[in-house]
Design a protein around this motif. Structure first.
Motif, PDB file in Angstrom:
ATOM      1  N   ALA A  18     -93.668  -3.543 -51.587  1.00 51.85           N
ATOM      2  CA  ALA A  18     -93.994  -2.445 -52.731  1.00 51.85           C
ATOM      3  C   ALA A  18     -92.836  -2.759 -53.617  1.00 51.85           C
ATOM      4  CB  ALA A  18     -93.935  -1.212 -51.988  1.00 51.85           C
ATOM      5  N   VAL A  19     -91.470  -2.666 -53.397  1.00 55.00           N
ATOM      6  CA  VAL A  19     -90.546  -2.737 -54.170  1.00 55.00           C
ATOM      7  C   VAL A  19     -90.574  -4.013 -55.143  1.00 55.00           C
ATOM      8  CG1 VAL A  19     -87.711  -2.826 -54.536  1.00 55.00           C
ATOM      9  CG2 VAL A  19     -88.738  -1.608 -52.718  1.00 55.00           C
ATOM     10  N   LEU A  20     -90.774  -5.006 -54.551  1.00 55.87           N
ATOM     11  CA  LEU A  20     -91.209  -6.386 -55.250  1.00 55.87           C
ATOM     12  C   LEU A  20     -92.226  -6.181 -56.294  1.00 55.87           C
ATOM     13  CD1 LEU A  20     -90.602  -9.307 -52.799  1.00 55.87           C
ATOM     14  CD2 LEU A  20     -89.008  -8.316 -54.433  1.00 55.87           C
ATOM     15  N   ALA A  21     -93.369  -5.714 -56.084  1.00 55.97           N
ATOM     16  CA  ALA A  21     -94.431  -5.407 -56.868  1.00 55.97           C
ATOM     17  C   ALA A  21     -94.014  -4.423 -58.080  1.00 55.97           C
ATOM     18  CB  ALA A  21     -95.453  -4.719 -56.093  1.00 55.97           C
ATOM     19  N   ALA A  22     -93.092  -3.461 -57.652  1.00 61.83           N
ATOM     20  CA  ALA A  22     -92.703  -2.563 -58.861  1.00 61.83           C
ATOM     21  C   ALA A  22     -91.572  -3.167 -59.648  1.00 61.83           C
ATOM     22  CB  ALA A  22     -92.118  -1.422 -58.105  1.00 61.83           C
ATOM     23  N   ARG A  23     -90.870  -4.145 -59.169  1.00 63.18           N
ATOM     24  CA  ARG A  23     -89.965  -4.912 -59.896  1.00 63.18           C
ATOM     25  C   ARG A  23     -90.441  -5.820 -60.773  1.00 63.18           C
ATOM     26  NH1 ARG A  23     -86.915  -9.559 -57.090  1.00 63.18           N
ATOM     27  NH2 ARG A  23     -89.017 -10.462 -57.532  1.00 63.18           N
ATOM     28  N   ASP A  24     -91.842  -6.218 -60.449  1.00 67.37           N
ATOM     29  CA  ASP A  24     -92.451  -7.428 -61.264  1.00 67.37           C
ATOM     30  C   ASP A  24     -93.445  -6.781 -62.181  1.00 67.37           C
ATOM     31  OD1 ASP A  24     -90.809  -9.164 -59.819  1.00 67.37           O
ATOM     32  OD2 ASP A  24     -92.184  -9.841 -58.603  1.00 67.37           O
ATOM     33  N   ALA A  84     -96.178  -5.155 -61.438  1.00 69.95           N
ATOM     34  CA  ALA A  84     -97.711  -5.844 -60.877  1.00 69.95           C
ATOM     35  C   ALA A  84     -98.669  -4.672 -61.062  1.00 69.95           C
ATOM     36  CB  ALA A  84     -97.350  -6.286 -59.397  1.00 69.95           C
ATOM     37  N   GLY A  85     -98.207  -3.339 -61.460  1.00 70.28           N
ATOM     38  CA  GLY A  85     -99.110  -2.413 -61.448  1.00 70.28           C
ATOM     39  C   GLY A  85     -99.074  -1.142 -60.339  1.00 70.28           C
ATOM     40  N   PRO A  86     -99.731  -0.106 -60.787  1.00 69.57           N
ATOM     41  CA  PRO A  86     -99.808   1.012 -59.647  1.00 69.57           C
ATOM     42  C   PRO A  86    -100.442   0.606 -58.469  1.00 69.57           C
ATOM     43  CG  PRO A  86    -100.262   1.703 -61.802  1.00 69.57           C
ATOM     44  CD  PRO A  86    -100.430   0.352 -62.001  1.00 69.57           C
ATOM     45  N   GLY A  87    -101.597  -0.295 -58.472  1.00 64.64           N
ATOM     46  CA  GLY A  87    -102.252  -0.370 -57.242  1.00 64.64           C
ATOM     47  C   GLY A  87    -101.320  -1.341 -56.414  1.00 64.64           C
ATOM     48  N   ALA A  88    -100.704  -2.388 -56.734  1.00 70.11           N
ATOM     49  CA  ALA A  88    -100.140  -3.270 -55.889  1.00 70.11           C
ATOM     50  C   ALA A  88     -98.595  -2.553 -55.374  1.00 70.11           C
ATOM     51  CB  ALA A  88     -99.446  -4.434 -56.712  1.00 70.11           C
ATOM     52  N   VAL A  89     -98.243  -1.537 -56.228  1.00 70.31           N
ATOM     53  CA  VAL A  89     -97.140  -0.544 -55.508  1.00 70.31           C
ATOM     54  C   VAL A  89     -97.596   0.395 -54.601  1.00 70.31           C
ATOM     55  CG1 VAL A  89     -95.038   0.699 -56.217  1.00 70.31           C
ATOM     56  CG2 VAL A  89     -95.969  -1.047 -57.647  1.00 70.31           C
ATOM     57  N   LEU A  90     -98.479   1.143 -54.829  1.00 73.72           N
ATOM     58  CA  LEU A  90     -99.071   2.269 -53.999  1.00 73.72           C
ATOM     59  C   LEU A  90     -99.880   1.908 -52.486  1.00 73.72           C
ATOM     60  CD1 LEU A  90    -100.215   4.761 -56.867  1.00 73.72           C
ATOM     61  CD2 LEU A  90     -97.924   4.652 -55.671  1.00 73.72           C
ATOM     62  N   ALA A  91    -100.556   0.476 -52.896  1.00 73.73           N
ATOM     63  CA  ALA A  91    -101.202   0.333 -51.608  1.00 73.73           C
ATOM     64  C   ALA A  91    -100.424   0.216 -50.271  1.00 73.73           C
ATOM     65  CB  ALA A  91    -102.067  -1.090 -51.962  1.00 73.73           C
ATOM     66  N   PRO A  92     -99.169  -0.818 -50.470  1.00 71.58           N
ATOM     67  CA  PRO A  92     -98.506  -0.913 -49.009  1.00 71.58           C
ATOM     68  C   PRO A  92     -97.847   0.430 -48.890  1.00 71.58           C
ATOM     69  CG  PRO A  92     -97.467  -1.829 -51.006  1.00 71.58           C
ATOM     70  CD  PRO A  92     -98.651  -1.591 -51.555  1.00 71.58           C
ATOM     71  N   LEU A  93     -97.337   1.353 -49.980  1.00 66.32           N
ATOM     72  CA  LEU A  93     -96.870   2.600 -49.460  1.00 66.32           C
ATOM     73  C   LEU A  93     -97.838   3.768 -48.782  1.00 66.32           C
ATOM     74  CD1 LEU A  93     -94.661   3.375 -52.765  1.00 66.32           C
ATOM     75  CD2 LEU A  93     -93.810   2.287 -50.522  1.00 66.32           C
TER      76      LEU A  93
END
Length: 406
Positions: free
Chosen positions: A93-99, A101-110
């Motif tokens: 999730a941290v890598l997705a937020a850094r890159d 990648a959009g809310p879905g890629a960040v919120l899904a693993p959380l």
């Protein structure tokens, strides 16, 4: 991610602990517990060998040249696998937020962390409630007792042979001793596997003395594990001497002779230059463990649940850590001493073997007499302590009896 990841890990650990407590009430779970303990001990005592073999690959040939380590990074597939596992969801999730990648890629693993953590928490609650509602189980041996079964031991009396038969049956029937027996033998075998895979085949005979050391550590609380059954040898004339010698003979059959055989077979298979030191060390360590384990069982008993009430090994059976940490350096010193004597005298194999034989003869002749004397002096106090399930009872009784008993 910093909150959700620990939430999942905490409840995963508690759920696994609850599952382990349930599994320990089964024979399969007891075996799994022994395997787990053996893996931890093997990695603790032999985990450094692959690193040392990586840095000193030709140490067995006398070459102490240090190999330059080639450090690199994890490959991309390995990183992908680690990120896909639940322990890497927060990192993903941290890598997705850094890159970006959009809310879905960040919120899904959380969200997955919170959902799985909630499921684990619910599982732990269900397992704990089930354990609290379960009525107490009655003690039932895993192996039924077979009357009249004898174990012929050469050069001993029938009384000693009877004690040997009882001890061998107890090691197989009692769940607490069963875990210790399995872990004591799985640990040196796993150590041998680690050493063999590292390329240091010349170090394999060292597992022989290691097996004797681990066998001594698991046998330091046998009197307390037997519980109030101690009244039988205490009230039978002439039974105490046979009890001490029978426990020693049973330990030798379970741990001593196999550890020496393991050292001899490993030496024959590898042709290690440490053969004389390791085989002699196994002999000395086996003799020390055989003689000192019953003595420490009387000097430092860890009183817990009585043997007749012990249903599964996770019940309170006493904490023998103090006695284990006492016998460990004793047996380790006995294993190292013959090799040290041989090295000082020029590396002559017969000097090493003679030193091991003399040391074994000394401990096997002196220590049992001391253990028998303590059993006669402290037996009644030890029985009272086990009836009260409090080791302090024996300490008070010994102090009240005066310095002659202490």
């Amino acid at each position: 991610a910093a909150v959700a990841q620990p939430y999942l890990l905490i409840w995963a650990g508690k759920t696994v602990a609850a599952l382990a407590a349930w599994l320990l009430q089964t024979r399969a779970g007891t075996t799994l517990a022994a395997v787990r303990t053996a893996i931890m001990l093997a990695l603790s005592f032999a985990g450094w060998v692959p690193v040392a073999a990586w840095l000193l690959p030709r140490l067995g040939e006398g070459d102490t040249a240090l190999a330059a380590p080639a450090l690199g990074r994890l490959s991309a597939p390995a990183v992908d696998v680690l990120t896909t596992l639940p322990t890497g969801w927060g990192y993903g999730a941290v890598l997705a937020a850094r890159d970006g990648a959009g809310p879905g890629a960040v919120l899904a693993p959380l969200a997955a962390l919170l959902i799985v953590g909630g499921l684990l928490q619910s599982s732990w609650i269900a397992l704990t409630a089930r354990a609290l509602r379960r009525p107490p189980r009655r003690a039932r041996p895993w192996r039924p007792a077979v009357p009249g079964r004898e174990v012929p031991v050469p050069f001993t009396t029938p009384q000693v042979s009877a004690v040997v038969a009882r001890e061998l049956a107890t090691w197989l029937r009692d769940p607490a001793r069963g875990v210790e027996l399995r872990s004591a033998w799985l640990t040196p075998l796993l150590m041998a596997l680690v050493i063999a895979l590292s390329g240091w085949s010349w170090a394999l005979p060292m597992v022989g003395p290691a097996a004797a050391v681990f066998g001594a550590m698991v046998a330091v609380n046998t009197y307390a594990l037997d519980g109030t059954a101690l009244w039988q040898p205490l009230t039978t004339p002439g039974a105490l001497r046979a009890d001490v010698r029978g426990r020693m003979a049973a330990w030798a059959l379970l741990f001593g002779v196999p550890s020496i055989a393991l050292a001899v077979v490993s030496q024959a298979a590898t042709g290690s230059p440490l053969g004389a030191a390791t085989v002699s060390g196994a002999v000395a360590a086996a003799a020390a463990g055989c003689a000192v384990a019953p003595l420490l069982a009387l000097v430092m008993p860890a009183v817990g649940a009585d043997a007749r009430d012990r249903v599964h090994p996770d019940q309170q059976a006493g904490d023998p850590t103090g006695a284990q940490m006492t016998i460990f350096p004793v047996t380790l010193l006995a294993a190292v001493l013959p090799g040290a004597v041989g090295a000082v005298t020029g590396g002559l194999w017969w000097v090493t073997a003679l030193a091991a034989a003399l040391l074994a003869a000394a401990v096997l002749s002196v220590t049992p007499a001391l253990a028998l004397r303590l059993l006669r002096q402290r037996g009644t106090a030890l029985l009272g302590a086990m009836a009260a399930r409090d080791a302090a009872v024996m300490e008070r009784a010994v102090k009240a009896a005066g310095p002659g008993v202490a």
